[in-house]
Design a protein around this motif. Structure first.
Motif, short mmCIF file in Angstrom:
data_model
loop_
_atom_site.label_atom_id
_atom_site.label_comp_id
_atom_site.label_asym_id
_atom_site.label_seq_id
_atom_site.Cartn_x
_atom_site.Cartn_y
_atom_site.Cartn_z
N LEU A 39 2.93 -4.87 10.90
CA LEU A 39 2.64 -3.92 9.83
C LEU A 39 3.79 -2.94 9.77
CD1 LEU A 39 0.71 -2.62 7.75
CD2 LEU A 39 -0.30 -1.34 9.64
N THR B 31 -6.59 -9.26 9.19
CA THR B 31 -5.54 -10.18 9.59
C THR B 31 -5.80 -11.56 9.01
OG1 THR B 31 -6.78 -10.64 11.62
CG2 THR B 31 -4.94 -9.08 11.79
N HIS C 104 -0.91 -11.02 8.04
CA HIS C 104 -1.86 -10.57 7.04
C HIS C 104 -1.27 -10.83 5.66
CE1 HIS C 104 -5.50 -8.88 5.76
NE2 HIS C 104 -5.19 -7.61 5.64
N THR D 238 0.84 -1.20 0.00
CA THR D 238 0.00 0.00 0.00
C THR D 238 0.87 1.25 0.00
OG1 THR D 238 -1.76 -1.16 1.19
CG2 THR D 238 -1.80 1.24 1.28
N THR E 141 -6.77 -2.26 8.54
CA THR E 141 -6.21 -3.58 8.26
C THR E 141 -7.03 -4.69 8.89
OG1 THR E 141 -4.21 -4.95 8.39
CG2 THR E 141 -4.66 -3.52 10.26
N PRO F 37 -3.01 -3.61 3.30
CA PRO F 37 -3.92 -2.77 4.09
C PRO F 37 -4.52 -1.68 3.23
CG PRO F 37 -1.63 -2.23 4.58
CD PRO F 37 -1.60 -3.42 3.67
N TYR G 73 3.27 -2.72 4.34
CA TYR G 73 2.92 -4.12 4.09
C TYR G 73 3.20 -4.92 5.36
CZ TYR G 73 7.80 -5.83 3.26
OH TYR G 73 9.12 -6.20 3.36
N THR G 74 2.67 -6.15 5.40
CA THR G 74 2.76 -6.96 6.61
C THR G 74 3.83 -8.03 6.47
OG1 THR G 74 0.43 -6.61 7.08
CG2 THR G 74 1.49 -8.42 8.21
N LEU H 133 0.48 -6.51 15.09
CA LEU H 133 -0.93 -6.73 14.81
C LEU H 133 -1.68 -7.42 15.95
CD1 LEU H 133 -0.92 -7.63 11.01
CD2 LEU H 133 -1.54 -5.48 12.10
N GLY I 184 -8.80 -8.70 2.40
CA GLY I 184 -8.73 -7.30 2.04
C GLY I 184 -10.10 -6.63 2.06
#
Length: 732
Positions: free
Chosen positions: A163, A215, A200, A144, A213, A204, A157-158, A185, A273
């Motif tokens: 995150l 999970t 995730h 993102t 977000t 997000p 990003y995760t 998270l 998502g």
């Protein structure tokens, strides 16, 4: 020339007000009021804030698509062939820079016109602990981008449970976000869930200065709750939380027969998502099943807000409306992708709507503001007679009357694969006669139940594309039955040895994926040779942290993990050592009377599909009328072609892209090809072989007046080879 100091105070005040008005309205303009510009970009996963995977670019069209050639390739690096590594990422392109991830979650930026690398960010170097990447190798389906419009440009990003925020210009962590550049998270879930697996896979979502977000959590009884949260995009501060498993006093708490379910049950998570209507400030958030997936005796009730579409106020997290796709889900039929924002014509009126495709093959279409279905949905009686102690199935399920399902929904003797040898067909017929099958929503059973559409059936996580100029939806799908048996759980003896305890714990926690004989099942690998790769210590670490599709089992004690290692590694010298385990009240609650036989597709002994083709399809549906426009087979199974099946399709993962140039691009198939179809007729116009299957959604974008189509070629699923390439195509 007039200096600013000579402006009249009222003029300065007006300019100041105008400046702040621009700041206030920027998210609305940026996301929703520039349809042509927005649809020509790919700066958001799914193409734009509508999530429709549509591009208004026309340079590549139906007349010249057959001239496409490879424009550049980029090696993302770190392929792990032994672990069947994948790349599921739909890359984003911002200001001529493409951002994506590698098989081991390295984040990178490359020139979108040449594939020349600008920077790489390796998360292994930024998280304390095991640098092998065991516990951070979740699959990643996209990143993102956020900017303040000036110099602050961020990629989110995760990685594992974190995150992360990375500077989009330099590739360095932004240390002011959260704690040292990352937010855990587990934040806001409560003390009881701090040690449970959480990550995730989806990107997000941004709304103004919030990052929203969901999970991915375990699917067994050790699952963390899937609450939806919003964090400050600059600081990482938790701004709001929505409890997907309602707590006392919250609407929906009454839909769980056990009033303490919120303290003991997990899941109901947004792993697929979400999509945000920036003009209305509404986040449309689908949620998955409550845990565990296939037995609901510990969570009787309809189980809000599991298996729902939630419409939440994106500013506050307040629920505006919801719809539950499946009541008390025991089939793992989550809504499998983020929804799409569309505008359709119904009753002669334009209606802003939100559409959801599902694993079941149903399409649901709702008014965005009210949640009212645009086509009738009928609560239909289903079978509730169960063999399982404590189970209480819901008597009805919501069935949309339009559009018609885009896949088959039952498997009977008439559907047996006719291209198999007669002996194989007879073996399938005999097996089928002993299983529960023939209609949807059949209860799980000890005898065995056909799950069809399958556990990866119907529309998968790639999601559909929608052409906003016509209202036509395009969805690719799998048509593969799975078989599930519920097995009586072994009773824990007062005194055990490590061998017996390890076998019992393996059956409870591992057998579903790795099979009763440790030979693997479905997309999950065999463990028979695992002693060549792991020592007892490293296997315990691996069980604790997880990797890719396998969640971490932090909730298990060290002794339990040691017992599993003794069994899996066949450590005969330790098998007779005494083992003793006392259960806490919470552990006793989470102990189920049944285990599942595993994630097993219904295939022959040679691995050939039991059901007749097609096994992969691509369907166009007019959302204005609810009618199907066309349906095509997607992919070719070379092995079955040798048996005489000329039109097969293959299982597929990753979604389509549709363009104003008249095209639909899609990879996704096991045969490793990227294809272009005529969006109006479904005619195949072009295909190219990829270096590894593209189990990801493509992206299309323009740089310096040239249109490109790019796809991640990571392979790894369905027994295919792994890869590390991003491949971009363009006209000569």
């Amino acid at each position: 020339m007039i200096s600013h100091s000579h402006h009249h105070p009222r003029h300065r005040a007006a300019l100041t007000m105008l400046f702040y008005l621009v700041l206030l309205l920027w998210p609305v303009w940026y996301g929703c009021s520039r349809p042509d510009e927005g649809y020509s970009r790919w700066d958001v996963v799914g193409g734009n804030f509508s999530g429709n995977k549509y591009s208004s670019l026309t340079q590549i069209d139906t007349t010249n698509v057959d001239q496409l050639r490879v424009a550049w390739q980029y090696h993302a690096g770190d392929t792990d062939t032994a672990a069947h590594s994948q790349i599921q990422c739909n890359p984003i392109i911002v200001d001529g820079v493409l951002y994506g991830t590698s098989p081991k979650l390295t984040l990178f930026a490359v020139d979108a016109a040449t594939g020349q690398e600008r920077w790489r960010y390796t998360p292994f170097d930024t998280i304390a602990g095991d640098k092998t990447g065991h516990f951070i190798l979740n699959n990643n389906r996209g990143v993102t981008y956020w900017s303040d419009g000036q110099h602050d440009r961020r990629i989110f990003y995760t990685v594992g449970p974190f995150l992360q925020a990375v500077d989009a210009t330099t590739g360095k962590r932004i240390m002011s976000f959260g704690r040292d550049g990352q937010v855990d998270l587990h934040t806001g879930l409560g003390e009881a869930f701090q040690e449970l697996f959480i990550t995730h896979t989806s990107a997000p979502s941004i709304y103004k200065d919030l990052i929203l977000t969901g999970t991915r959590v375990s699917e067994a009884m050790d699952a963390a709750p899937g609450h939806i949260r919003a964090f400050d995009v600059r600081t990482g501060e938790l701004k709001w939380i929505f409890h997907t498993i309602p707590q006392p006093g919250e609407p929906g708490h009454e839909t769980w027969d056990n009033p303490d379910a919120y303290t003991l049950t997990g899941g109901a998570n947004n792993w697929m998502g979400m999509t945000i209507d920036h003009a209305r400030g509404i986040a449309y958030v689908p949620t998955g099943s409550a845990s565990m997936d296939f037995y609901g005796g510990k969570r009787t009730g309809s189980n809000l807000y599991a298996d729902c579409l939630l419409a939440l106020d994106a500013n506050t997290g307040r629920r505006l409306w919801h719809f539950q796709y499946i009541h008390h889900n025991t089939w793992d039929w989550d809504p499998s992708s983020s929804p799409v924002l569309v505008t359709v014509t119904h009753g002669g009126k334009k209606i802003d709507a939100v559409v959801q495709t599902t694993k079941t093959g149903f399409v649901f279409l709702f008014n965005r503001e009210t949640g009212e279905p645009l086509f009738d949905i009928v609560e239909t009686p289903v079978d509730t007679v169960t063999q399982l102690e404590g189970e209480k199935l819901w008597p009805t399920q919501p069935i949309p009357q339009k559009p018609a399902p885009f896949i088959r929904q039952t498997f009977t003797e008439n559907d047996i694969n006719p291209f198999l040898p007669p002996a194989e067909q007879q073996a399938i017929r005999e097996k089928l006669s002993k299983l529960h099958t023939g209609r949807m929503f059949m209860p799980q059973s000890k005898d065995g139940t056909i799950i069809f559409p399958g556990l990866d059936g119907g529309g998968e996580w790639g999601g559909p594309a929608v052409d906003p100029t016509t209202g036509v939806l395009y969805v690719n799908a799998n048509e593969m039955p799975w078989v599930l048996h519920m097995l009586d759980a072994e009773k824990t003896e007062a005194v055990e040895n490590y061998g017996a305890a390890g076998q019992r714990l393996y059956r409870q926690h591992c057998m579903a994926c790795h099979g009763t004989n440790r030979r693997g099942s479905g997309n999950y690998p065999s463990l028979l040779e695992v002693s060549k790769k792991y020592t007892p210590q490293t296997l315990v670490e691996f069980v604790n942290t997880g990797r890719r599709m396998m969640p971490g089992f932090q909730h298990l004690s060290t002794e339990e993990k040691n017992a599993i290692a003794v069994y899996v590694l066949n450590l005969k010298e330790r098998q007779e050592q005494p083992y003793e385990k006392q259960l806490s009240p919470a552990e006793a609650f989470r102990k189920l009377p049944y285990n599942i036989s595993g994630y097993n597709k219904f295939v022959t002994s040679e691995g050939l599909p039991a059901i007749a083709p097609p096994w992969g399809t691509l369907t166009a549906i007019d959302l204005n009328t609810g009618e199907h426009v066309w349906k095509k087979v997607l992919g070719e199974d070379e092995e079955m072609k040798a048996w005489g099946a000329t039109v097969t399709g293959t299982e597929n993962y990753g979604g389509p892209v549709v363009t104003q140039g008249g095209l639909l691009f899609i990879g996704a198939t096991k045969d490793g090809k990227l294809r272009a179809f005529h969006k109006r007729t479904g005619t195949l116009l072009w295909e190219a072989s990829l270096p590894a299957p593209g189990f990801a959604t493509p992206a299309t974008y323009e740089v310096n007046g040239k249109q490109y189509v790019v796809i991640a070629c990571g392979g790894g699923k369905l027994g295919t080879k792994s890869g590390d390439l991003y491949v971009a195509f363009a006209l000569p």
